[in-house]
Design a protein around this motif. Structure first.
Motif, PDB file in Angstrom:
ATOM      1  N   VAL A   2      46.755  15.860   0.698  1.00 29.84           N
ATOM      2  CA  VAL A   2      45.810  15.461   1.787  1.00 29.84           C
ATOM      3  C   VAL A   2      45.109  16.648   1.177  1.00 29.84           C
ATOM      4  O   VAL A   2      43.124  17.164   1.015  1.00 29.84           O
ATOM      5  CB  VAL A   2      45.604  16.256   3.176  1.00 29.84           C
ATOM      6  N   PHE A   3      45.668  17.920   0.554  1.00 27.15           N
ATOM      7  CA  PHE A   3      45.088  19.217   0.130  1.00 27.15           C
ATOM      8  C   PHE A   3      44.483  18.833  -1.070  1.00 27.15           C
ATOM      9  O   PHE A   3      43.357  19.652  -1.113  1.00 27.15           O
ATOM     10  CB  PHE A   3      46.340  19.831   0.543  1.00 27.15           C
ATOM     11  N   GLN A   4      45.334  17.880  -1.938  1.00 28.88           N
ATOM     12  CA  GLN A   4      44.514  17.887  -3.054  1.00 28.88           C
ATOM     13  C   GLN A   4      42.951  16.989  -2.986  1.00 28.88           C
ATOM     14  O   GLN A   4      41.760  17.246  -3.785  1.00 28.88           O
ATOM     15  CB  GLN A   4      45.149  16.538  -3.681  1.00 28.88           C
ATOM     16  N   ASP A   5      42.444  15.572  -1.387  1.00 26.40           N
ATOM     17  CA  ASP A   5      41.365  15.036  -1.593  1.00 26.40           C
ATOM     18  C   ASP A   5      40.750  15.724  -1.045  1.00 26.40           C
ATOM     19  O   ASP A   5      38.797  15.858  -1.159  1.00 26.40           O
ATOM     20  CB  ASP A   5      41.730  13.815  -0.571  1.00 26.40           C
ATOM     21  N   LEU A   6      40.718  17.599  -0.029  1.00 29.36           N
ATOM     22  CA  LEU A   6      39.833  18.459   0.094  1.00 29.36           C
ATOM     23  C   LEU A   6      39.217  19.204  -0.400  1.00 29.36           C
ATOM     24  O   LEU A   6      38.196  19.418  -0.644  1.00 29.36           O
ATOM     25  CB  LEU A   6      40.911  18.637   1.533  1.00 29.36           C
ATOM     26  N   LEU A   7      40.408  19.116  -1.446  1.00 33.98           N
ATOM     27  CA  LEU A   7      40.092  20.320  -2.847  1.00 33.98           C
ATOM     28  C   LEU A   7      38.623  19.585  -3.500  1.00 33.98           C
ATOM     29  O   LEU A   7      37.520  20.361  -4.053  1.00 33.98           O
ATOM     30  CB  LEU A   7      41.536  20.519  -4.137  1.00 33.98           C
ATOM     31  N   ASN A   8      38.899  18.532  -3.690  1.00 34.28           N
ATOM     32  CA  ASN A   8      38.088  17.372  -4.300  1.00 34.28           C
ATOM     33  C   ASN A   8      36.978  17.593  -3.571  1.00 34.28           C
ATOM     34  O   ASN A   8      35.603  17.520  -3.907  1.00 34.28           O
ATOM     35  CB  ASN A   8      38.409  15.913  -4.849  1.00 34.28           C
ATOM     36  N   GLU A  22      37.512  29.990  -9.457  1.00 36.61           N
ATOM     37  CA  GLU A  22      38.382  28.863 -10.672  1.00 36.61           C
ATOM     38  C   GLU A  22      38.400  27.145  -9.643  1.00 36.61           C
ATOM     39  O   GLU A  22      37.935  26.128 -10.306  1.00 36.61           O
ATOM     40  CB  GLU A  22      40.085  29.062 -10.512  1.00 36.61           C
ATOM     41  N   VAL A  23      38.614  27.240  -8.997  1.00 30.05           N
ATOM     42  CA  VAL A  23      38.272  25.682  -8.350  1.00 30.05           C
ATOM     43  C   VAL A  23      36.556  24.945  -8.516  1.00 30.05           C
ATOM     44  O   VAL A  23      36.282  23.932  -8.636  1.00 30.05           O
ATOM     45  CB  VAL A  23      38.317  25.584  -6.510  1.00 30.05           C
ATOM     46  N   LYS A  24      35.748  26.017  -8.233  1.00 29.86           N
ATOM     47  CA  LYS A  24      34.001  25.668  -8.798  1.00 29.86           C
ATOM     48  C   LYS A  24      34.276  25.491 -10.388  1.00 29.86           C
ATOM     49  O   LYS A  24      33.716  24.117 -10.492  1.00 29.86           O
ATOM     50  CB  LYS A  24      33.523  26.436  -8.175  1.00 29.86           C
ATOM     51  N   ARG A  25      35.185  25.933 -10.980  1.00 29.91           N
ATOM     52  CA  ARG A  25      35.297  25.946 -12.194  1.00 29.91           C
ATOM     53  C   ARG A  25      36.158  24.462 -12.915  1.00 29.91           C
ATOM     54  O   ARG A  25      35.346  23.754 -13.897  1.00 29.91           O
ATOM     55  CB  ARG A  25      35.660  26.955 -13.121  1.00 29.91           C
ATOM     56  N   SER A  26      37.671  23.807 -11.890  1.00 28.09           N
ATOM     57  CA  SER A  26      38.123  23.531 -12.505  1.00 28.09           C
ATOM     58  C   SER A  26      37.761  22.019 -12.009  1.00 28.09           C
ATOM     59  O   SER A  26      37.963  20.590 -12.717  1.00 28.09           O
ATOM     60  CB  SER A  26      39.203  23.688 -11.729  1.00 28.09           C
ATOM     61  N   LEU A  27      36.493  21.606 -11.033  1.00 28.76           N
ATOM     62  CA  LEU A  27      36.772  20.413 -10.332  1.00 28.76           C
ATOM     63  C   LEU A  27      35.300  20.107 -10.732  1.00 28.76           C
ATOM     64  O   LEU A  27      34.333  19.391  -9.965  1.00 28.76           O
ATOM     65  CB  LEU A  27      36.661  20.956  -8.753  1.00 28.76           C
ATOM     66  N   VAL A  71      42.613  24.584   1.306  1.00 34.50           N
ATOM     67  CA  VAL A  71      43.776  24.835   2.753  1.00 34.50           C
ATOM     68  C   VAL A  71      44.770  24.854   2.070  1.00 34.50           C
ATOM     69  O   VAL A  71      44.877  25.312   1.210  1.00 34.50           O
ATOM     70  CB  VAL A  71      43.853  24.016   3.883  1.00 34.50           C
ATOM     71  N   ARG A  72      45.991  25.562   2.418  1.00 38.67           N
ATOM     72  CA  ARG A  72      46.702  25.663   2.347  1.00 38.67           C
ATOM     73  C   ARG A  72      47.427  24.326   1.832  1.00 38.67           C
ATOM     74  O   ARG A  72      48.161  23.639   4.221  1.00 38.67           O
ATOM     75  CB  ARG A  72      47.197  26.602   3.466  1.00 38.67           C
ATOM     76  N   ASP A  73      48.753  24.016   1.204  1.00 41.88           N
ATOM     77  CA  ASP A  73      49.480  22.772   1.959  1.00 41.88           C
ATOM     78  C   ASP A  73      50.300  23.595   2.194  1.00 41.88           C
ATOM     79  O   ASP A  73      51.424  24.792   1.700  1.00 41.88           O
ATOM     80  CB  ASP A  73      49.385  22.099   0.809  1.00 41.88           C
ATOM     81  N   MET A  74      51.240  23.575   3.130  1.00 46.25           N
ATOM     82  CA  MET A  74      52.512  23.550   3.909  1.00 46.25           C
ATOM     83  C   MET A  74      54.146  23.152   3.593  1.00 46.25           C
ATOM     84  O   MET A  74      54.933  23.272   3.804  1.00 46.25           O
ATOM     85  CB  MET A  74      52.682  23.194   5.560  1.00 46.25           C
TER      86      MET A  74
END
Length: 361
Positions: A317-323, A23-28, A328-331
């Motif tokens: 930070v979660f979103q920046d890492l995702l990009n 999903e992350v590969k597709r969306s980003l 990771v998991r945002d707590m």
């Protein structure tokens, strides 16, 4: 039709799973993505497991063994318990759901820590029970406070040991004191999903408590160390009477054939999983060192994940890492603003995470 739904269902916030890699590969539009969000084992099941599953594929037109006979026999021998003391679930999560269905109804109370594994609250809410949350103390379960929270309405107390998301544990001495004098009609549920990763001399041997206390159940899983998260299989151990009650709410054929076969084979391949454990521990020390170099605080963990204080908006930070292709998991949704939870991955994945986090910070 929302108006036709059980009112308890409408109170539930669905469990937020980690984002899938595809999903992350597709969306980003990324070609390479590393998932360090769901505390999975980054290594595949042992070659013996894969080989056995391949040979058994031709038999999957048949329903599974509803009693998990061979796995039941192997675990009973391993832990020196009666076969009738075991119950199996579609992941140990399902046994949590069975327990709330069987023991907690409308007007009853369930005691949980805050924060802890979210399924305890979700399952309890669906059953109609009231949930009493007890804050953790220094990222550890406060068993004294949890015992004080018990009332005449308390039916279940959930204890994740080690805990998710903190990675900490409660000691044998703390559990001894906690259980002493506690009402015998309260189910004390020890969720030991990360049991195999613990290397602490004062970690409680919960199996010994089963002989003294009839109201104790412990659950473990094949999802973490044994790399079978995708097959969903866990088990619980308790006295025979308690297991009999849980079996009355268990769905027939709840554990599929592939999961049973894989779990049995995994138990037998000690050499492979001992090697995996050593590698994960080595990589955990690497992440400790790199986190310290970045000047960040973290919670020392007895599991395969680390809770890190990034000292800023963890959702950003979660979103920046995702990009950057790191999941990771945002707590923040767990009440831990400013924290991320990072699963220990393979060396390449861990190095990429460290590099990306340094760039972001």
């Amino acid at each position: 039709m929302r108006h036709a739904a059980n009112k308890n269902i409408l109170k539930v916030k669905p469990y937020p799973p980690g984002k899938p890699i595809d999903e992350v590969k597709r969306s980003l539009g990324l070609s390479e993505v590393f998932k360090l969000a769901s505390n999975e084992n980054p290594y595949p099941p042992s070659p013996k497991v894969i080989s056995k599953l391949t040979r058994e594929l031709k038999n999957f037109n048949r329903y599974p063994d509803g009693s998990c006979f061979y796995l039941r026999k192997a675990l009973a021998k391993k832990f020196k318990v009666s076969q009738r003391q075991l119950i199996f679930g579609n992941g140990s999560d399902e046994i949590i759901v069975m327990a709330t269905r069987a023991f907690a109804g409308r007007g009853d109370e369930v005691v949980v820590a805050q924060p802890t594994f979210l399924i305890y609250q979700i399952a309890s809410c669906i059953s109609g029970a009231m949930i009493k949350t007890v804050p953790q103390k220094d990222f550890r379960y406060d068993l004294k406070a949890m015992k004080k929270a018990v009332t005449s309405k308390t039916k279940i107390i959930f204890i994740a040991n080690p805990d998710n998301p903190t990675g900490t544990y409660v000691t044998k001495k703390e559990v001894d004191v906690f259980l002493k004098g506690l009402r015998s009609d309260i189910l004390v549920f020890f969720d030991e999903a990360y049991f195999e990763f613990v290397k602490k001399n004062d970690f409680p041997d919960t199996l010994k408590f089963l002989k003294k206390y009839k109201n104790v159940i412990l659950t473990r899983t094949f999802s973490k160390l044994y790399s079978l998260a995708g097959l969903r299989i866990g088990y619980g151990i308790a006295n025979e009477e308690l297991i009999d009650i849980l079996n009355r709410v268990r769905e027939p054929f709840n554990v599929n054939s592939a999961a049973q076969i894989a779990a049995l084979e995994a138990l037998d391949d000690k050499k492979y999983y001992t090697g995996v454990l050593k590698t994960i521990e080595k990589e955990k020390q690497y992440l400790y060192m790199q986190t310290k170099k970045m000047g960040l605080d973290f919670v020392k963990s007895t599991t395969n994940f680390i809770l890190i204080n990034v000292e800023r908006d963890s959702t950003q930070v979660f979103q920046d890492l995702l990009n950057k292709g790191i999941i990771v998991r945002d707590m923040a949704s767990w009440g831990l603003e400013g924290f991320i939870r990072v699963t220990i991955g393979k060396p390449k994945e861990n190095k990429r995470f460290v590099k990306a986090l340094k760039e972001i910070l």
